[in-house]
Design an enzyme around this catalytic site. Sequence first.
Site, PDB file in Angstrom:
ATOM      1  N   CYS A  86       0.886  -2.657  10.200  1.00 45.62           N
ATOM      2  CA  CYS A  86      -0.433  -1.632  10.190  1.00 45.62           C
ATOM      3  C   CYS A  86       0.178  -0.143  10.484  1.00 45.62           C
ATOM      4  O   CYS A  86       0.925   0.023  11.547  1.00 45.62           O
ATOM      5  CB  CYS A  86      -1.417  -1.966  11.462  1.00 45.62           C
ATOM      6  N   GLY A 213      -7.405  -7.508   0.041  1.00 46.61           N
ATOM      7  CA  GLY A 213      -7.935  -6.804   1.103  1.00 46.61           C
ATOM      8  C   GLY A 213      -9.334  -6.157   0.538  1.00 46.61           C
ATOM      9  O   GLY A 213     -10.358  -6.738   0.472  1.00 46.61           O
ATOM     10  N   ARG A 214      -8.832  -4.690   0.066  1.00 44.77           N
ATOM     11  CA  ARG A 214     -10.073  -3.973  -0.405  1.00 44.77           C
ATOM     12  C   ARG A 214     -10.785  -4.275  -1.542  1.00 44.77           C
ATOM     13  O   ARG A 214     -11.966  -3.812  -1.474  1.00 44.77           O
ATOM     14  CB  ARG A 214      -9.656  -2.380  -0.433  1.00 44.77           C
TER      15      ARG A 214
HETATM   16  C1  LIG Z   1     -10.591  -1.237   6.632  1.00 47.14           C
HETATM   17  C2  LIG Z   1      -9.176  -2.036   6.502  1.00 47.14           C
HETATM   18  C3  LIG Z   1      -8.877  -2.745   7.553  1.00 47.14           C
HETATM   19  C4  LIG Z   1      -7.602  -3.334   7.719  1.00 47.14           C
HETATM   20  N1  LIG Z   1      -7.048  -4.033   8.742  1.00 47.14           N
HETATM   21  C5  LIG Z   1      -5.959  -5.019   8.552  1.00 47.14           C
HETATM   22  C6  LIG Z   1      -5.927  -5.771   9.623  1.00 47.14           C
HETATM   23  O1  LIG Z   1      -6.423  -5.934  10.720  1.00 47.14           O
HETATM   24  N2  LIG Z   1      -4.738  -6.513   9.575  1.00 47.14           N
HETATM   25  C7  LIG Z   1      -3.818  -6.445   8.438  1.00 47.14           C
HETATM   26  O2  LIG Z   1      -2.794  -7.059   8.273  1.00 47.14           O
HETATM   27  N3  LIG Z   1      -4.148  -5.521   7.423  1.00 47.14           N
HETATM   28  C8  LIG Z   1      -5.190  -4.949   7.460  1.00 47.14           C
HETATM   29  N4  LIG Z   1      -5.521  -3.990   6.521  1.00 47.14           N
HETATM   30  C9  LIG Z   1      -4.721  -3.837   5.200  1.00 47.14           C
HETATM   31  C10 LIG Z   1      -5.104  -4.954   4.406  1.00 47.14           C
HETATM   32  O3  LIG Z   1      -4.993  -6.013   4.779  1.00 47.14           O
HETATM   33  C11 LIG Z   1      -4.109  -4.743   3.012  1.00 47.14           C
HETATM   34  O4  LIG Z   1      -2.637  -4.891   3.449  1.00 47.14           O
HETATM   35  C12 LIG Z   1      -4.210  -3.448   2.387  1.00 47.14           C
HETATM   36  O5  LIG Z   1      -5.349  -2.812   2.235  1.00 47.14           O
HETATM   37  C13 LIG Z   1      -3.612  -3.506   0.834  1.00 47.14           C
HETATM   38  O6  LIG Z   1      -4.149  -4.624   0.326  1.00 47.14           O
HETATM   39  P1  LIG Z   1      -5.462  -4.219  -0.737  1.00 47.14           P
HETATM   40  O7  LIG Z   1      -4.826  -3.224  -1.897  1.00 47.14           O
HETATM   41  O8  LIG Z   1      -5.657  -5.656  -1.364  1.00 47.14           O
HETATM   42  O9  LIG Z   1      -6.574  -3.719   0.106  1.00 47.14           O
HETATM   43  C14 LIG Z   1      -6.834  -3.256   6.484  1.00 47.14           C
HETATM   44  C15 LIG Z   1      -7.196  -2.480   5.330  1.00 47.14           C
HETATM   45  C16 LIG Z   1      -8.343  -1.988   5.414  1.00 47.14           C
HETATM   46  C17 LIG Z   1      -8.901  -0.927   4.290  1.00 47.14           C
END
Ligand SMILES: Cc1cc2nc3c(=O)[nH]c(=O)nc-3n(C[C@H](O)[C@H](O)[C@H](O)COP(=O)(O)O)c2cc1C
Length: 337
Positions: A86, A213-214
């Site tokens: 994070c 994630g997103r």
């Molecule tokens: C609103 C938000 C909250 C997130 N909270 C966490 C979290 O609590 N723990 C974590 O490991 N990653 C967290 N992430 C990161 C996502 O898990 C992920 O690693 C990141 O968005 C990239 O993946 P994606 O392109 O699929 O979104 C968060 C991302 C977003 C946008």
Amino acid sequence: MEAVTDVVFRHVVKQAGAPDIFFTEFANATGWVHAGDKAIAGRLIKTDDEQPLIAQIWGGEPGDMEAFAKHCAELGFNGIDINMGCPAKSAIKSGGAALIRRPDIAIAAIDAAKKSGLPVSVKTRLGYTYVDEWREWLTTILQQDIVNLTIHLRTKKEMSKVAAHYELIDEIVKLRDEIAPQTLLTINGDIRDREHGLEIARKHPGVNGIMIGRGVFSDPFCFRRAIELSSVEEAVTGASSPVSRTPRAGEATRKEYSETEYSSTIHHKSELIALLHYHLDLFDHYQPTLGRPFETLKRFFKIYIRDFDGAKELREKLMHTTTTDEVRLAIANIRDL
Ligand SMILES: Cc1cc2nc3c(=O)[nH]c(=O)nc-3n(C[C@H](O)[C@H](O)[C@H](O)COP(=O)(O)O)c2cc1C
């Protein structure tokens, strides 16, 4: 995801099409040790129908990680995932991506979490500042005998502003195979949906899992499973149960879809609105225990109210609502369209 994947939204996603593994939002070990449950604000509230469910924890004090991980074991979680990625300022004071620069603490945190008796995994990034930090950093983590390593294919510095570094996947798989063939490797970053993830897994043999994630913001049905699984999918997800399709929210009759049809399915407005109704009901149901303000619901509206004439205006109207009933009223006349 913080302020997203609480017990309410995990159930929404489960209804839309469940992932094979659920993760909680991250919860801080030191906060819990010092201030108890109020410090983690419902992040570990769960129900028995979310299986398997992994508690994601973070922190920079191994003693606190041990105590918190043991608490998670008592609560009945299926595993502990330690967040070492994070980039938020509040997290990197002591944990999150800061552990990339504090490998001694990262190692101690893993050892501490293992004392819970639960399987321990790590989610991290390629590095703190430079992409080429990945080899040394991931070597350190892979040497700790964890069950799974989830790698968000960006550095802390890159946040989510550049494309995920898919070009490194094969090299990371090779490193894993050399150092810790028993450790599963999960890839994360820019994956849109299950099909997209499976395509990446096919291209890069050795990848064991995909994390989205997103993607869930653009498509709450992103985890939905195609009716005809390929052998690759079975290997990747470890799916052992008979293949079944999760009914769509609000779906009256069951229809069978081919894999191709799935990936090209455009979700009908009524399907999304039905899911929003489900979300509102769940929010009300969990509100007494979760205690999250109504305002926290507003970030979700864009998931459901989209891609139709008047969607923007309706979203703006919803931004002025103050109760779930007001939302129900505002969407009532579009429910059956
Ligand atoms: C609103 C938000 C909250 C997130 N909270 C966490 C979290 O609590 N723990 C974590 O490991 N990653 C967290 N992430 C990161 C996502 O898990 C992920 O690693 C990141 O968005 C990239 O993946 P994606 O392109 O699929 O979104 C968060 C991302 C977003 C946008």
